[in-house]
Each structure stands twice: as C-alpha cells, then as structure tokens.
Design an enzyme around this catalytic site. Structure first.
Site, PDB file in Angstrom:
ATOM      1  N   TYR A 104       0.832  -1.198   0.000  1.00 48.53           N
ATOM      2  CA  TYR A 104       0.000   0.000   0.000  1.00 48.53           C
ATOM      3  C   TYR A 104       0.875   1.261   0.000  1.00 48.53           C
ATOM      4  CZ  TYR A 104      -3.525  -3.397   1.563  1.00 48.53           C
ATOM      5  OH  TYR A 104      -4.359  -4.500   1.687  1.00 48.53           O
TER       6      TYR A 104
ATOM      7  N   HIS B 293       0.171 -12.362   1.391  1.00 46.68           N
ATOM      8  CA  HIS B 293      -0.608 -11.405   0.610  1.00 46.68           C
ATOM      9  C   HIS B 293      -0.672 -11.802  -0.860  1.00 46.68           C
ATOM     10  CE1 HIS B 293      -1.427  -6.793  -0.106  1.00 46.68           C
ATOM     11  NE2 HIS B 293      -2.507  -7.546  -0.269  1.00 46.68           N
TER      12      HIS B 293
END
Length: 335
Positions: free
Chosen positions: A60, A143
């Site tokens: 992010y 992830h």
C-alpha cells in the site's frame, strides 16, 4: 446487534479484533493523494469510534501506509490495539523515477519483488517493523499468493509458523480475493485466520460454499474485506465499479434493486452491506478502508444502523438473497 468496538478473537490465537476494523490502503494514497494530516485524522476518528484492529501492507503506497499507520498508533499503549500487515512483496529501492504504476499516487522510489521464501518472509516482517516504528506485529497474512502457490505453501507458510512459534507474531493467515486457495490454507495448514476480500458480499457469496464452512468447522476465523465490491454497493449508479472494473448492467441492476429493498426498511445500502457478513459464525471482523475522518464517521454510523429482519426476508423474497444464505440476527430486538 454488534457495534464497531465489540470484540472477537482470531481462531484460537486469542488475538482480539473489533467487529469493525480499519483498512489502511488509502493511507498509502490509493488512487489519489491523502495528506499526512488527513491520514492521522482518519486513524484518530477510528480510535474514537472504538475500532482497535488496524490492517496495512507494504504494497500500500510502497510502504507509505505502514509508515503513516505506525506514526498514528505509536503513542498508544501497545496492548490496546491489534495490528496486521502482510508479506509476499519485498520493497527494493529503485531509482527509475516517475510514479507508482499499481494504483497508488506515490513516487516510484521502490519496486515490488514477489518473494514467498522463508528468508523473504522474515525480511518482510523486519522491514515492516522498521517502517511502522513499533515493537511488534500481531497478525501477518500471506498477501495475494495466487500465482505463487507452490512457494507460499512450501516455504512462506512454514516461515510464518516459525515466527508464530518464536513469539515474533501472534497470529498468521493469508489474504486474497479468491476462495479456492483460502480454503486450502484453512484445510491444510494451521493458520489462525484468513482475510477474504470481495467474496462474501450482498452480490458475491462464493466464500459461503467453502471458506466460511471450512473456517467454522476448524475453529478458525474469517476477516471479510471488500464488502462494497470496490464501490458498487456503496453507491450504485452507472459507471460504478465492481472488483475495480466498470460494473455490468446486470450487476448494477441487482445492486439498485437491493438498495430499493433496503430503503423501504429505512436502511442505507452501505449499512446492509456492512452488516451482511455477520450472518456467518466464522466472521470475526469486517474490514473497511477509509481515507478521512468523514469516511470513518460514515462507516461507523452505517455499521451501527439497525437492520430489521424483515429487510433480509424481503431480499430473499425478491430473489436477491438465496433462501439458505444466513443473515445477521438482532439479539433482543423484534424485527
């Protein structure tokens, strides 16, 4: 009816999470810049609302989300909140210049390198701790290992298991927007929880056939993300997105019909979307992204909205929910 600050635990780990949790992707300038002040105000608003579970990832904003979230949480007693981040993408310095090409409005100072090796997992956790400026991470998720299944199961997962055994992290899991591999993690490994994004919503209940019953049967937990399916269930209109692409007319029509049913019962569609996952016993928390204090205030107000049983019944009657889809029960209140 649960409130934003109500607490569950992730599987048998004992790690507490609030019913509503804060997703920090936007703090990494997802799609558009966010100021440092707005980011800090968003976390402060979440804290004031009773939210105590915060999720981020190196992906992010090339680490910007982790840095901002760490800055906002660092002055708070460490045992008063739960923090999760993710592994699988290492950030490697890159002097090519320009802006990031993966949806975050940040300079391309680093590039992401997929790495689910044991050494890569450990390095990722160490790098995240440095960016966060905190002494520990509570939960670590693999992830998006979609295209790296062999390495994720053979090397990545065992590395997480070792970190948990050492006490470096308290709980482990995987976060993805597909159901098949999440089901495999629940069935074949000793993860505490999985983060299932976009696959258990008012429009998409694929997780009901595998992920959720597998988690329930094994005493594990599911954190549900993407309950708005990237926008369509937040504001259904022509041009709205579903899974980050323009929604089809069929999906838009279903969303508008669902919105109309909810409105007849005085319920905003966003409120119905946020409450829906809690019909499943394995769901511990719903993760909502926010880039401002105003967005946090809206999410918490929507989450606290009473959703009457008659609304769910009408959705079933209209064919918008299957007859066998479990819905939340409001304890102690009449519909």
């Amino acid at each position: 009816m649960s409130l934003p600050g109500d607490v569950a635990t992730l599987g048998r780990s004992g790690v507490p999470v609030t019913s509503l949790s804060f997703g920090a992707a936007a703090l990494g300038n997802l799609f558009a810049p966010v100021t440092d002040e707005a980011a800090a105000a968003a976390v402060e608003a979440a804290w004031e609302a009773g939210i105590r579970y915060f999720d981020t990832a190196p992906h992010y904003g090339l680490g910007l989300s982790e840095r901002r979230l760490g800055d906002a949480l660092r002055g708070r007693a460490r045992d008063t909140y739960t923090l999760s981040t993710k592994v699988g993408r290492l950030l490697v310095a890159d002097g090519r210049g320009g802006t990031d090409g993966e949806g975050f409005a940040v300079p391309a100072t680093h590039r992401r390198v997929w790495d689910f090796s044991g050494d890569g997992i450990r390095r990722s956790v160490e790098d995240s701790l440095q960016r966060l400026g905190l002494d520990r991470i509570d939960v670590v998720y693999l992830h998006d290992p979609d295209d790296h299944a062999e390495q994720a199961f053979r090397e990545g997962y065992p590395a997480l298991e070792r970190l948990r055994a050492e006490g470096t992290v308290r709980a482990i899991g995987a976060g993805m927007n597909q159901t098949a591999m999440l089901t495999r993690f629940l069935r074949d490994t000793d993860v505490d929880a999985v983060l299932c994004a976009g696959r258990y919503t008012l429009l998409d209940q694929r997780a009901a056939g595998s992920v959720l019953p597998e988690a329930a049967a094994r005493g594990k937990s599911v954190v549900v993300g993407g309950v708005f399916n990237s926008g369509l269930l937040a504001d259904p209109r022509p041009g709205a997105t579903y899974d980050y692409a323009p929604a089809s007319m069929d999906l838009l029509g279903r969303a508008l019909r669902t919105e109309a049913v909810a409105a007849r019962h005085g319920v905003p569609l966003r409120a119905a979307a946020l409450r829906f996952p809690f019909g499943q016993a394995a769901v511990a928390s719903v993760l909502v992204g926010a880039r401002s204090a105003a967005e946090v205030a809206d999410a918490t107000a929507m989450f606290a909205t009473r959703v009457p049983a008659r609304m769910w019944e009408e959705l079933r009657g209209e064919g918008l929910l299957g007859a066998d889809v479990p819905v939340p029960v409001e304890v102690g209140k009449q519909p």
